[in-house]
Structure formats: structure tokens, C-alpha cells
Design a protein around this motif. Structure first.
Motif, PDB file in Angstrom:
ATOM      1  N   ALA A  27     -12.732  -9.713  57.500  1.00  0.00           N
ATOM      2  CA  ALA A  27     -14.495  -9.753  57.862  1.00  0.00           C
ATOM      3  C   ALA A  27     -14.553  -8.758  60.313  1.00  0.00           C
ATOM      4  O   ALA A  27     -13.483  -7.807  60.348  1.00  0.00           O
ATOM      5  CB  ALA A  27     -14.448 -11.145  58.569  1.00  0.00           C
ATOM      6  N   ILE A  28     -15.289  -8.404  59.231  1.00  0.00           N
ATOM      7  CA  ILE A  28     -16.013  -8.514  60.956  1.00  0.00           C
ATOM      8  C   ILE A  28     -16.844  -9.512  61.767  1.00  0.00           C
ATOM      9  O   ILE A  28     -17.566 -10.401  60.828  1.00  0.00           O
ATOM     10  CB  ILE A  28     -17.438  -7.038  61.019  1.00  0.00           C
ATOM     11  N   VAL A  29     -15.845  -9.544  63.299  1.00  0.00           N
ATOM     12  CA  VAL A  29     -16.808 -10.584  63.750  1.00  0.00           C
ATOM     13  C   VAL A  29     -17.578 -10.049  65.420  1.00  0.00           C
ATOM     14  O   VAL A  29     -16.643  -9.077  65.899  1.00  0.00           O
ATOM     15  CB  VAL A  29     -15.580 -12.348  64.020  1.00  0.00           C
ATOM     16  N   GLY A  30     -19.018 -10.387  65.196  1.00  0.00           N
ATOM     17  CA  GLY A  30     -19.298  -9.995  66.398  1.00  0.00           C
ATOM     18  C   GLY A  30     -19.730 -10.822  67.576  1.00  0.00           C
ATOM     19  O   GLY A  30     -19.657 -11.806  66.839  1.00  0.00           O
ATOM     20  N   ARG A 170     -15.135  -1.130  56.545  1.00  0.00           N
ATOM     21  CA  ARG A 170     -14.923  -2.345  56.416  1.00  0.00           C
ATOM     22  C   ARG A 170     -15.002  -2.377  54.826  1.00  0.00           C
ATOM     23  O   ARG A 170     -14.056  -3.035  54.096  1.00  0.00           O
ATOM     24  CB  ARG A 170     -15.755  -3.207  56.627  1.00  0.00           C
ATOM     25  N   GLU A 171     -15.648  -2.122  54.116  1.00  0.00           N
ATOM     26  CA  GLU A 171     -15.977  -1.785  52.268  1.00  0.00           C
ATOM     27  C   GLU A 171     -14.303  -1.239  52.483  1.00  0.00           C
ATOM     28  O   GLU A 171     -14.058  -1.680  51.368  1.00  0.00           O
ATOM     29  CB  GLU A 171     -17.196  -0.922  51.790  1.00  0.00           C
ATOM     30  N   GLU A 172     -14.686  -0.085  52.468  1.00  0.00           N
ATOM     31  CA  GLU A 172     -13.338   0.736  51.732  1.00  0.00           C
ATOM     32  C   GLU A 172     -12.043   0.407  52.294  1.00  0.00           C
ATOM     33  O   GLU A 172     -10.734   0.005  51.393  1.00  0.00           O
ATOM     34  CB  GLU A 172     -13.589   2.436  52.531  1.00  0.00           C
ATOM     35  N   LEU A 175     -11.247  -3.605  56.676  1.00  0.00           N
ATOM     36  CA  LEU A 175     -10.444  -3.507  58.341  1.00  0.00           C
ATOM     37  C   LEU A 175     -10.899  -5.075  58.672  1.00  0.00           C
ATOM     38  O   LEU A 175     -12.010  -5.500  58.430  1.00  0.00           O
ATOM     39  CB  LEU A 175     -11.373  -2.295  58.901  1.00  0.00           C
ATOM     40  N   SER A 176     -10.272  -5.594  59.637  1.00  0.00           N
ATOM     41  CA  SER A 176     -10.595  -6.669  60.490  1.00  0.00           C
ATOM     42  C   SER A 176     -10.974  -5.912  61.435  1.00  0.00           C
ATOM     43  O   SER A 176     -10.864  -5.065  62.187  1.00  0.00           O
ATOM     44  CB  SER A 176      -9.639  -7.764  60.724  1.00  0.00           C
ATOM     45  N   MET A 177     -12.447  -6.628  62.031  1.00  0.00           N
ATOM     46  CA  MET A 177     -12.870  -6.119  63.656  1.00  0.00           C
ATOM     47  C   MET A 177     -13.704  -7.322  64.435  1.00  0.00           C
ATOM     48  O   MET A 177     -14.109  -7.737  64.157  1.00  0.00           O
ATOM     49  CB  MET A 177     -14.088  -4.629  63.213  1.00  0.00           C
ATOM     50  N   LEU A 178     -13.722  -7.219  65.312  1.00  0.00           N
ATOM     51  CA  LEU A 178     -14.169  -7.681  66.796  1.00  0.00           C
ATOM     52  C   LEU A 178     -14.791  -6.480  67.207  1.00  0.00           C
ATOM     53  O   LEU A 178     -15.024  -5.742  67.403  1.00  0.00           O
ATOM     54  CB  LEU A 178     -12.724  -7.659  67.864  1.00  0.00           C
ATOM     55  N   VAL A 193     -19.291 -12.813  61.039  1.00  0.00           N
ATOM     56  CA  VAL A 193     -19.740 -13.691  62.139  1.00  0.00           C
ATOM     57  C   VAL A 193     -20.130 -13.667  63.417  1.00  0.00           C
ATOM     58  O   VAL A 193     -19.892 -11.995  63.630  1.00  0.00           O
ATOM     59  CB  VAL A 193     -18.416 -14.946  62.114  1.00  0.00           C
ATOM     60  N   VAL A 194     -20.658 -14.096  64.001  1.00  0.00           N
ATOM     61  CA  VAL A 194     -21.060 -14.222  64.946  1.00  0.00           C
ATOM     62  C   VAL A 194     -21.040 -14.825  66.306  1.00  0.00           C
ATOM     63  O   VAL A 194     -21.329 -16.027  66.084  1.00  0.00           O
ATOM     64  CB  VAL A 194     -22.621 -13.679  65.166  1.00  0.00           C
ATOM     65  N   ALA A 195     -20.694 -14.633  67.452  1.00  0.00           N
ATOM     66  CA  ALA A 195     -20.068 -15.366  67.945  1.00  0.00           C
ATOM     67  C   ALA A 195     -21.330 -14.816  69.978  1.00  0.00           C
ATOM     68  O   ALA A 195     -21.602 -13.939  70.059  1.00  0.00           O
ATOM     69  CB  ALA A 195     -18.626 -15.430  68.363  1.00  0.00           C
TER      70      ALA A 195
END
Ligand SMILES: Nc1ncnc2c1ncn2[C@@H]1O[C@H](COP(=O)(O)OP(=O)(O)O)[C@@H](O)[C@H]1O
Ligand SMILES: [Mg+2]
Length: 233
Positions: A27-30, A170-172, A175-178, A193-195
Motif C-alpha cells: 500500500a501507499i500511505v500518504g 506500486r502495481e508492478e 511496493l509499500s510506501m510512505l 490511505v491518507v494521514a
């Protein structure tokens, strides 16, 4: 990856105040908030660049990689692109030919031609340099990539391409990302997700469309109002 009750103090000043945040695999958490809200301090604490006063950062710190705002400062001007990217592979102990193949694979992951490997940072555009910085970070096979304002120093005309690269990685790669930015429109575009961070604290967190569509916090609302109408759809 879990960050639990993370607190960072500089003397008596609390830059990050009891932050709990989960970054699910793939997931990408923003993380969004105005300048000075503590985003970079959080990022640096998570990557081990700043000691933290309290709390827990889960995961193996060697498997957390960071990409910074200024790709020119984060690349050694005396090293070719290929050498810089190969440097990120040191932990893998690959034979020379395999290392070169891996450098080419990493460059192609960030949509750069293999021919760029022999160039120096000064010969590249800002967007290309940021792609090189991302390729180098990916070489370490990170469990988590922390991206701190990676489009903020780029020309507006290339920001979108780098954001699309983030989405495709992220698709390929799953990848987990902050993904950190002061710009909610940018965060919204890439994040699951947005924080929202304000004065060192997380004031709101949730699925992107919920936070953007029906924010519960006044500070989040003020960030939304600052987005130009065109960007809101
Ligand atoms: N090494 C440091 N020593 C003292 N104060 C710091 C240090 N690094 C950051 N700060 C302060 O912590 C606050 C948060 O900064 P920062 O994490 O860079 O915010 P952001 O990335 O959201 O703009 C700011 O008030 C900043 O001045
Ligand atoms: Mg910052």
C-alpha cells in the motif's frame, strides 16, 4: 510496517508527538501536512536518521529506503548513474556481470534507458535524477520506501510523470510506501490511505477518498480548501 507511538523531541520541542501509523504491505500511505508539521522528522526517525525519544518502528531498518526532495543533493556528482545505482546493490554481493544487468533492470523499472548508466548527474534533468534516486533505493529490495517531497523540487511539467511512476511501481512491485508531501492534491493522486499531520500529531487518517470526500478534522478541511478547484475534480 508499523509505527507505534513514535515521539521525537529536539530539546523541549516535540516535533513528532505520539504518532501511530500502519503501512500495509503493497500500500501507499500518504502523509500530508503544512511545512514544519513534522513530516520529515517522522521520515528520518523511521529510516534511522534521527533518534526517537519514544515508541516503536517495526521492520528491519536496513530494508527501509528513503528518497529525498532534492535529487541533485542525494546523488554523488562524481559518480556515474550506473555507479550510483550499483552502490545500492552492495548488500547483494552480485558478480560483476549480474550487477550490471541488475543496474539495467533497475533503470528500466524507472523508465530510463540503459545508456544513461554512463552519464553524470549534472547531465540529467531533475526528473531523470529523481528516477535514478528511486532506482538506487529499489536496488536494496526495500520492505518500505519512504519518499519525502520527491516531486516538490521538480518542474510542474515533470511532476505528473514521477507520480505516475510511483503508481506503476506500486502495481508492478507491490511496493509499500510512505509518500510524504505538503500538497494534498499530490498525496491524493498516489495514496491508498491518507494521514494528516499537524503540529507533530496525526489529526486524521483513513482511506483516501474518505479523507478527501468527508474529512472529519478542521485542519484537513483547510488543506482541502487550499487545493485549486481544477485539482479537485
Ligand atoms: N534537527 C533539528 N533540531 C531542532 N529542530 C528541528 C530539527 N529538525 C526539525 N526540527 C523542527 O521540527 C519541526 C518539524 O520539522 P520537519 O520535520 O522538517 O517538518 P516538515 O517536514 O513537515 O516540514 C520544525 O519546527 C523544525 O524546525
Ligand atoms: Mg519536510
Amino acid at each position: 510496517m508499523i509505527i507505534k507511538n513514535l515521539t521525537v523531541r529536539f530539546g523541549t520541542f516535540t516535533a513528532v508527538d505520539d504518532v501511530t501509523l500502519e503501512i500495509p504491505a503493497g500500500a501507499i500511505v500518504g502523509l500530508v501536512g503544512e511545512s514544519g508539521s513534522g513530516k520529515s522528522t517522522l521520515a528520518r526517525a523511521v529510516t534511522g536518521l534521527v533518534p526517537y525519544t519514544g515508541g516503536i518502528v517495526g521492520g528491519d531498518p536496513r530494508r527501509i529506503q528513503m528518497v529525498f526532495q532534492d535529487p541533485y543533493a542525494s546523488l554523488d556528482p562524481r559518480m556515474t548513474v550506473g555507479t550510483s545505482v550499483a552502490e545500492g546493490l552492495q548488500g547483494l554481493r552480485l558478480p560483476r556481470a549480474a550487477r550490471q544487468a541488475e543496474v539495467e533492470r533497475l533503470l528500466s523499472l524507472v523508465s530510463l534507458p540503459a545508456s544513461l548508466a554512463g552519464r553524470y548527474p549534472r547531465e540529467l534533468s531533475g526528473g531523470q535524477r529523481q528516477r535514478v534516486a528511486i532506482a538506487r533505493a529499489l536496488g536494496a529490495r526495500p520492505e518500505l520506501l519512504v519518499a519525502d517531497e520527491i516531486t516538490s523540487a521538480l518542474d510542474v511539467s515533470v511532476q505528473g510523470a514521477v507520480l505516475n511512476l510511483v503508481r506503476s511501481l506500486r502495481e508492478e512491485l507491490g511496493l509499500s510506501m510512505l509518500f510524504i508531501s505538503h500538497n494534498l492534491a499530490v498525496v491524493r493522486y498516489v495514496s491508498d490511505v491518507v494521514a494528516v499531520m499537524h503540529q507533530g500529531r496525526l489529526v486524521e487518517i483513513g482511506p483516501t477518498e474518505e479523507v478527501v470526500g468527508s474529512p472529519t478534522d478542521d485542519y484537513t478541511r483547510s488543506l482541502l480548501e487550499a487545493i485549486p478547484r481544477l485539482g479537485r475534480t
